[in-house]
Design an enzyme around this catalytic site. Structure first.
Site, short mmCIF file in Angstrom:
data_model
loop_
_atom_site.label_atom_id
_atom_site.label_comp_id
_atom_site.label_asym_id
_atom_site.label_seq_id
_atom_site.Cartn_x
_atom_site.Cartn_y
_atom_site.Cartn_z
N THR A 76 0.82 -1.22 0.00
CA THR A 76 0.00 0.00 0.00
C THR A 76 0.86 1.27 0.00
OG1 THR A 76 -0.20 -0.29 2.39
CG2 THR A 76 -2.05 -1.01 1.05
N ASP A 77 0.15 2.42 -0.19
CA ASP A 77 0.82 3.74 -0.25
C ASP A 77 0.72 4.46 1.09
OD1 ASP A 77 1.08 3.32 -3.07
OD2 ASP A 77 -0.99 3.94 -3.29
N SER A 125 1.09 8.77 4.95
CA SER A 125 0.54 8.69 3.59
C SER A 125 1.69 8.97 2.65
CB SER A 125 -0.56 9.72 3.39
OG SER A 125 -0.88 9.82 2.02
N ARG A 126 2.00 8.01 1.76
CA ARG A 126 3.15 8.20 0.87
C ARG A 126 2.83 9.15 -0.28
NH1 ARG A 126 3.74 2.33 1.80
NH2 ARG A 126 4.96 2.20 3.69
N VAL A 127 1.56 9.56 -0.40
CA VAL A 127 1.21 10.57 -1.39
C VAL A 127 1.40 11.95 -0.78
CG1 VAL A 127 -0.69 11.51 -2.75
CG2 VAL A 127 -0.33 9.05 -2.67
#
Length: 508
Positions: A339-340, A365-367
């Site tokens: 997951t991101d 959150s990698r975004v």
């Protein structure tokens, strides 16, 4: 009597030409043994992996193991009615589910059959349950926010359309509540939601349906339920079926979609059960060797498609249940790596009344800010750091040491920010209101408010701004940026002074 041979020849020729046109040839096999939802079948030598087969009593099966002399089939239905020696025929079809508008507002099983008692579903289209995820060329970066309506998440762990964000935590820490709030918050935003319930009690699923109906969210939601009483193959299939239903809207209508998988731990358990019964070799924690692929091929289907391919998106919110906070177990680490980012829920925070019980230190959150509007980026920029410093100071202050004025001030603000980020269930907040509330907290307007009154202050402040200064909220909605900070600070200062003097009743 003279026989006309030409007539006989022409009749025979016609019969020979037509022979075989109405003849249907099926490849059939025989059930060698059956038990625990698995059948071993002899004779289907051309059978494909993932192909549907049909038993003579009409029950459907899914071919998974293709062995030298037999085929291992999982039975999608009541396996107790299938006997040794039953005839089984190939269908030549890979498993498909019905899709389209007809499913919206309905509760279906993983085969797309209605289980809500509202009659048949007249679906106009169908999609394969398993497809290869879109490649890099078909995707574009995640930049458009998917608002959850939860202050702690939208400000510090933002989710974008097309992202995969894991919700992870122990049993009873509010994982489903976050997912349901997110679905409720999509009202009026044109997002089609699919809630996949895997291995849950029927009463729990009924409770979720009631809440969604009450909030008017069933108007854009499909529920796929494989309950605890359903066989393991149905629980294994449920997430793929739900994704296929969402993909119809993403690929063919260019819409934004949201899939919640509640939860993938139970799907992995169902897959382990099936694999062990199919006599596949067990690996770590008795899961089969391909359990990583089980989830990676599912979650890779979440994407933000480029405009050339319609610009639709599928956002995935998988849920994983941990045992005693053990995030380093096999399935949690697998899904974290796919997951991101993850939203980590802590039992001790939940027990102490911090709800949603999001641990901001571990959650990520990698975004990141790419999935936030400008106004939220500005007000929430220091929030994560402030809370992290507060947690460290709080631990230090418990030692009983004397604190200087600056440290005490930071500690006091931290208590207020923690209180501000608390939120009641089924009560998502629009992003423009979140921004005003967080602005008031991070810019010090709440520093004089007693901690116990922070939530009351927030509620009255937002009510006041909605009535007396709706242009502030409208500016955020229209420009996605903060309104004039001078004016905003003046409004907040005046309101705070009035609140402390007990005059807020007059203002409202």
């Amino acid at each position: 009597m003279k026989i006309n041979t030409e007539e006989i020849v022409s009749v025979l020729t016609k019969e020979i030409q037509n022979y075989g046109q109405d003849l249907q040839v099926d490849e059939v096999g025989t059930v060698l043994e059956v038990g625990d939802g698995i059948a071993r079948i002899y004779g289907l030598k051309n059978c494909m992996a993932g192909e549907m087969v049909e038993f003579e009593n009409g029950t459907t099966g899914l071919a998974l193991n293709l062995e030298e002399s037999s085929v291992g089939v999982v039975i999608l239905g009541d396996y107790l009615k299938i006997r040794e020696g039953f005839v089984v025929k190939r269908t030549g079809r890979i498993l498909q589910v019905p899709t389209g508008e007809a499913l919206i507002g309905r509760v279906v099983n993983p085969l797309g059959e209605p289980i809500d008692g509202k009659g048949p579903i007249n679906a106009k289209s169908a999609r394969p349950v398993e497809i290869i995820a879109p490649g890099i060329a078909k995707r574009e970066p995640v930049t458009e926010p998917l608002q959850t309506g939860i202050k702690a998440i939208d400000s510090m762990i933002p989710i974008g359309r097309g992202q995969r964000e894991l919700i992870i935590g122990d049993r009873g820490t509010g994982k489903t509540a976050i997912a349901i709030d997110t679905i409720i918050n999509q009202k009026g935003k044109g997002v089609i939601c699919v809630y996949v319930a895997i291995g849950q009690k029927s009463s729990t699923v009924a409770g979720v349906i009631d809440k969604l109906t009450e909030a008017g969210a069933m108007d854009y939601t499909i529920i796929v339920a494989a309950n605890a009483s359903d066989p393991a193959p149905m629980q294994y299939l449920a997430p793929y079926s739900g994704t296929a239903m969402a993909e119809e809207f993403m690929y063919n209508q260019g819409k934004a979609t949201l899939c919640v998988y509640d939860d993938l731990s139970k799907q992995a358990n169902a897959y382990r059960q099936m694999s062990l019964l199919l006599k596949r070799p067990p690996g770590r924690e008795a899961y089969p060797g391909d359990v990583f692929y089980l989830h990676s091929r599912l979650l890779e289907r979440a994407a933000k498609l480029s405009r050339k391919y319609g610009g639709g998106s599928l956002t995935a919110l998988p849920i994983i249940e941990t045992q005693e906070g053990e995030v380093s177990a096999y399935i949690p680490t697998n899904v974290i790596s796919i997951t991101d980012g993850q939203i980590y829920l802590q039992p001790n925070l939940f027990a102490s009344g911090v709800r949603p019980a999001v641990d901001v230190g571990i959650s990520v959150s990698r975004v990141g800010g790419a999935a936030q509007i400008k106004a939220m980026k500005k007000v929430a920029g220091t929030l994560r750091l402030d809370l992290a410093q507060f947690r460290a100071l709080e631990a230090f202050a418990q030692l009983g040491t004397e604190l200087d004025a600056a440290t005490q001030k930071q500690l006091d603000r931290g208590f207020r920010l923690v209180e501000l980020l608390k939120q009641s269930q089924y009560n998502p907040m629009p992003v423009e209101k979140q921004i005003i509330a967080i602005y008031a907290g991070t810019r010090g307007h709440m520093d004089r408010i007693p901690v116990a009154q922070v939530r009351d202050y927030e509620e009255k402040l937002l009510g006041f701004i909605e009535k007396a200064h709706p242009e502030l909220l409208q500016t955020i909605t229209d420009t996605l940026n903060l309104p004039d900070e001078g004016k905003l600070n003046k409004v907040l200062e005046d309101f705070t002074t009035s609140y402390l003097e007990g005059k807020t009743a007059d203002i409202r």
